[in-house]
Design a protein around this motif. Structure first.
Motif, mmCIF file in Angstrom:
data_model
loop_
_atom_site.group_PDB
_atom_site.id
_atom_site.type_symbol
_atom_site.label_atom_id
_atom_site.label_comp_id
_atom_site.label_asym_id
_atom_site.label_seq_id
_atom_site.Cartn_x
_atom_site.Cartn_y
_atom_site.Cartn_z
ATOM 1 N N ASN A 21 0.850 -1.268 -0.071
ATOM 2 C CA ASN A 21 -0.064 0.046 -0.015
ATOM 3 C C ASN A 21 0.650 1.180 0.018
ATOM 4 O O ASN A 21 0.417 2.247 0.761
ATOM 5 C CB ASN A 21 -0.956 0.007 1.115
ATOM 6 N N LYS A 22 1.773 1.125 -0.868
ATOM 7 C CA LYS A 22 2.682 2.502 -0.920
ATOM 8 C C LYS A 22 2.995 2.659 -2.641
ATOM 9 O O LYS A 22 3.047 1.465 -3.331
ATOM 10 C CB LYS A 22 4.169 2.287 -0.336
ATOM 11 N N SER A 23 3.253 3.708 -2.905
ATOM 12 C CA SER A 23 3.654 3.947 -4.310
ATOM 13 C C SER A 23 5.196 3.435 -4.233
ATOM 14 O O SER A 23 5.853 3.019 -3.571
ATOM 15 C CB SER A 23 3.638 5.321 -4.599
ATOM 16 N N SER A 24 5.496 2.835 -5.615
ATOM 17 C CA SER A 24 6.741 2.149 -6.018
ATOM 18 C C SER A 24 8.043 3.277 -5.359
ATOM 19 O O SER A 24 8.900 2.763 -4.825
ATOM 20 C CB SER A 24 6.987 1.962 -7.125
ATOM 21 N N PHE A 25 7.835 4.534 -5.565
ATOM 22 C CA PHE A 25 8.927 5.622 -5.069
ATOM 23 C C PHE A 25 8.997 5.361 -3.541
ATOM 24 O O PHE A 25 10.086 5.288 -2.989
ATOM 25 C CB PHE A 25 8.493 6.998 -5.612
ATOM 26 N N ASP A 26 7.844 5.715 -2.961
ATOM 27 C CA ASP A 26 7.782 5.798 -1.503
ATOM 28 C C ASP A 26 8.174 4.468 -0.704
ATOM 29 O O ASP A 26 9.019 4.464 -0.090
ATOM 30 C CB ASP A 26 6.138 5.990 -0.944
ATOM 31 N N PHE A 27 7.986 3.452 -1.619
ATOM 32 C CA PHE A 27 8.446 2.169 -0.853
ATOM 33 C C PHE A 27 10.020 2.026 -1.235
ATOM 34 O O PHE A 27 10.555 1.535 0.065
ATOM 35 C CB PHE A 27 7.930 1.056 -1.629
ATOM 36 N N ALA A 28 10.583 2.542 -2.162
ATOM 37 C CA ALA A 28 11.764 2.301 -2.580
ATOM 38 C C ALA A 28 12.769 3.241 -1.637
ATOM 39 O O ALA A 28 13.721 2.945 -0.976
ATOM 40 C CB ALA A 28 12.211 2.676 -3.957
ATOM 41 N N LEU A 29 12.329 4.466 -1.139
ATOM 42 C CA LEU A 29 12.645 5.329 -0.456
ATOM 43 C C LEU A 29 12.748 4.915 1.149
ATOM 44 O O LEU A 29 13.684 5.342 1.675
ATOM 45 C CB LEU A 29 12.054 7.011 -0.648
ATOM 46 N N SER A 30 11.679 4.485 1.321
ATOM 47 C CA SER A 30 11.606 3.775 2.849
ATOM 48 C C SER A 30 12.643 2.912 2.967
ATOM 49 O O SER A 30 13.248 2.627 3.853
ATOM 50 C CB SER A 30 10.189 3.327 2.998
ATOM 51 N N LEU A 31 12.713 1.912 1.994
ATOM 52 C CA LEU A 31 13.837 0.798 1.897
ATOM 53 C C LEU A 31 15.061 1.541 2.179
ATOM 54 O O LEU A 31 15.887 0.769 2.793
ATOM 55 C CB LEU A 31 13.742 0.044 0.712
ATOM 56 N N VAL A 32 15.427 2.555 1.365
ATOM 57 C CA VAL A 32 16.801 3.094 1.386
ATOM 58 C C VAL A 32 16.986 3.680 2.988
ATOM 59 O O VAL A 32 17.974 3.543 3.575
ATOM 60 C CB VAL A 32 17.065 4.439 0.474
ATOM 61 N N LYS A 33 16.164 4.495 3.471
ATOM 62 C CA LYS A 33 16.121 5.044 4.803
ATOM 63 C C LYS A 33 16.320 3.976 5.917
ATOM 64 O O LYS A 33 16.745 4.233 6.859
ATOM 65 C CB LYS A 33 15.205 6.177 5.038
ATOM 66 N N GLU A 34 15.340 2.880 5.943
ATOM 67 C CA GLU A 34 15.254 2.200 6.955
ATOM 68 C C GLU A 34 15.725 0.841 6.953
ATOM 69 O O GLU A 34 16.298 0.119 7.905
ATOM 70 C CB GLU A 34 13.723 1.750 7.157
ATOM 71 N N ALA A 35 16.342 0.281 5.837
ATOM 72 C CA ALA A 35 17.085 -0.927 5.719
ATOM 73 C C ALA A 35 18.213 -0.858 4.842
ATOM 74 O O ALA A 35 19.026 -1.576 4.861
ATOM 75 C CB ALA A 35 16.248 -1.690 4.571
ATOM 76 N N GLY A 36 18.356 0.391 4.417
ATOM 77 C CA GLY A 36 19.946 0.629 3.830
ATOM 78 C C GLY A 36 20.064 -0.242 2.452
ATOM 79 O O GLY A 36 21.311 -0.650 2.218
ATOM 80 N N VAL A 37 18.940 -0.371 1.646
ATOM 81 C CA VAL A 37 18.860 -1.085 0.554
ATOM 82 C C VAL A 37 18.069 -0.147 -0.552
ATOM 83 O O VAL A 37 17.309 0.255 -0.464
ATOM 84 C CB VAL A 37 18.341 -2.624 0.372
ATOM 85 N N ALA A 38 18.775 -0.085 -1.686
ATOM 86 C CA ALA A 38 18.520 0.529 -2.816
ATOM 87 C C ALA A 38 17.907 -0.045 -3.938
ATOM 88 O O ALA A 38 18.756 -0.836 -4.458
ATOM 89 C CB ALA A 38 19.199 1.743 -3.288
ATOM 90 N N LEU A 39 16.576 -0.170 -4.384
ATOM 91 C CA LEU A 39 16.074 -0.537 -5.512
ATOM 92 C C LEU A 39 15.485 0.344 -6.465
ATOM 93 O O LEU A 39 14.942 1.592 -5.920
ATOM 94 C CB LEU A 39 14.892 -1.540 -5.135
ATOM 95 N N VAL A 40 14.925 0.204 -7.668
ATOM 96 C CA VAL A 40 14.605 1.512 -8.618
ATOM 97 C C VAL A 40 12.919 1.358 -8.505
ATOM 98 O O VAL A 40 12.540 0.185 -8.763
ATOM 99 C CB VAL A 40 15.094 1.180 -9.861
ATOM 100 N N PRO A 41 12.527 2.489 -8.383
ATOM 101 C CA PRO A 41 11.036 2.392 -8.111
ATOM 102 C C PRO A 41 10.451 2.026 -9.601
ATOM 103 O O PRO A 41 11.127 2.348 -10.605
ATOM 104 C CB PRO A 41 10.545 3.915 -7.995
ATOM 105 N N GLY A 42 9.318 1.250 -9.559
ATOM 106 C CA GLY A 42 8.769 0.619 -11.034
ATOM 107 C C GLY A 42 8.276 1.788 -11.788
ATOM 108 O O GLY A 42 8.263 1.464 -12.898
ATOM 109 N N SER A 43 7.946 2.657 -11.243
ATOM 110 C CA SER A 43 7.304 4.131 -11.807
ATOM 111 C C SER A 43 8.475 4.471 -12.957
ATOM 112 O O SER A 43 8.038 5.233 -13.933
ATOM 113 C CB SER A 43 6.856 5.198 -11.009
#
Length: 384
Positions: free
Chosen positions: A325-347
């Motif tokens: 229930n998050k946009s791909s950008f928000d999910f990816a940014l959250s993953l960077v900030k909280e987990a230290g992993v960067a993936l590319v948003p599908g958008s």
């Protein structure tokens, strides 16, 4: 003076992949699985060929289409690998990477208002080049067909303005590819219509558990094949692309290429000759490693509860994140900030990429293990 800049240029955007890559560079201790850059170095014998070219003063212009020995090797390469027949004299062009080959092709084939069918989600590099050539991208949703652009999906989108269909298989960002029968159905659909196929086969050597098939084998006269050495031989920075087309088309693409760059770098061409001859099977060891990484990352993602289509090739996975229930950008940014992993948003891969993220497994197994552990911990933390 910006108001005088070509409006077509002003209206295109920088790649969403690169924008996100640059943004996450600001964060510390991030494992970035964002870029399709092989973690293997260029094979030593290829590097030595480039060094020797410098020592031999092979530093002048080549023929516009490329060093003839290299074109002969490229012709032999695609015949040996994919049963394609192209004359090195008139049907092979050595370009500055596959991207320049694609640009020259669109500028040759498209006119103002020409429509280009793109399977979506899709690599974001096509749309700007289509628009700069005056064309109109027509995105076709493949999310319900396991990311495959089939004849049945194409047919409703054909109009009198359709000039080109892009077949980028194996696919970036999904890693899927098309079977020989599926390609034949597309060929039957467009045969004798005034429609070209641009078949981007840059990942052709990275197909797992099956053979790569090119539509040019059954629809040669309407197809432009794009290939290159960036992925197969880990030569991204050498910038060598290969374009194969019938002479009636290639002779016009060559004019655009000539006035654009004159020729590909002579030194890189010598290295490419080594790659396509002595190193004709250099991709095999890399492919074995990628397959092991794919199996590992795919299984980890599935066990975490991700829905993901298992790829046939390339080095990407494109899992769905709709359940979060998050946009791909928000999910990816959250993953960077909280987990230290960067993936590319599908958008970044067209509107049909929303609800997904792209993961590149062209990284060491050590990095992938750490990244999967971090993602798993992130999901457990956010479940509570």
């Amino acid at each position: 003076m910006e108001h005088l800049v070509n409006s077509k240029v002003k209206n295109i955007e920088l790649s969403g992949i690169r924008k996100f890559f640059n943004m996450v560079a600001e964060y510390d201790d991030v494992i970035s699985l964002t870029i399709g850059q092989p973690d293997f170095t260029t094979p030593e014998h290829i590097k030595e060929a480039g060094i020797q070219a410098i020592r031999d003063n092979f530093t002048t212009y080549t023929q516009n289409a490329g060093y003839i020995e290299l074109r002969e090797a490229a012709s032999h390469y695609v015949k040996e690998k994919y049963q394609l027949n192209y004359s090195p004299d008139h049907e092979v062009i050595v370009t500055v990477g596959a991207s320049q080959a694609i640009d020259c092709t669109f500028r040759t084939l498209l006119e103002e208002g020409s429509e280009v069918i793109l399977p979506s989600p899709v690599y974001p590099g096509y749309e700007p080049l289509i628009k700069l050539a005056g064309g109109i991208p027509v995105y076709v949703d493949t999310t319900k067909s396991d990311f495959k652009l089939t004849a049945d999906i194409i047919k409703p989108h054909l109009t009198e303005h359709t000039r080109c269909i892009v077949l980028p298989y194996p696919s970036n960002p999904t890693g899927v590819t098309l079977e020989e029968a599926e390609l034949k159905e597309i060929a039957d659909l467009v045969r004798e219509r005034d429609i070209f196929i641009l078949s981007d086969e840059i990942y052709s050597e990275l197909v797992y558990g099956k053979a790569h098939h090119s539509i040019a084998k059954v629809l040669r006269e309407q197809t432009v094949v794009i290939n290159g050495l960036s992925k197969s031989h880990s030569m991204t920075g050498w910038r060598i692309g290969l374009l194969f087309a019938p002479e009636a088309v290639a002779k016009h693409i060559l004019k655009v290429h000539q006035y654009n760059v004159s020729c590909a770098t002579s030194i890189a061409q010598k290295a490419a000759l080594e790659a396509l001859t002595v190193g004709i099977d250099d991709a095999s060891d890399m492919k074995k490693a990628y397959r092991e990484r794919l199996d590992y990352v795919y299984n980890r993602l599935v066990n975490m509860g991700f829905e993901v289509v298992k790829p046939d090739g390339a080095f990407y996975l494109f899992p769905s994140i709709n359940k979060f229930n998050k946009s791909s950008f928000d999910f990816a940014l959250s993953l960077v900030k909280e987990a230290g992993v960067a993936l590319v948003p599908g958008s970044a891969f067209s509107p049909y990429g929303e609800g997904y993220v792209r993961l590149s497994y062209a990284y060491s197994m050590d990095q992938l293990v750490k990244a999967m552990d971090r993602i798993e911990n992130y999901l457990k933390k956010n479940d509570n």
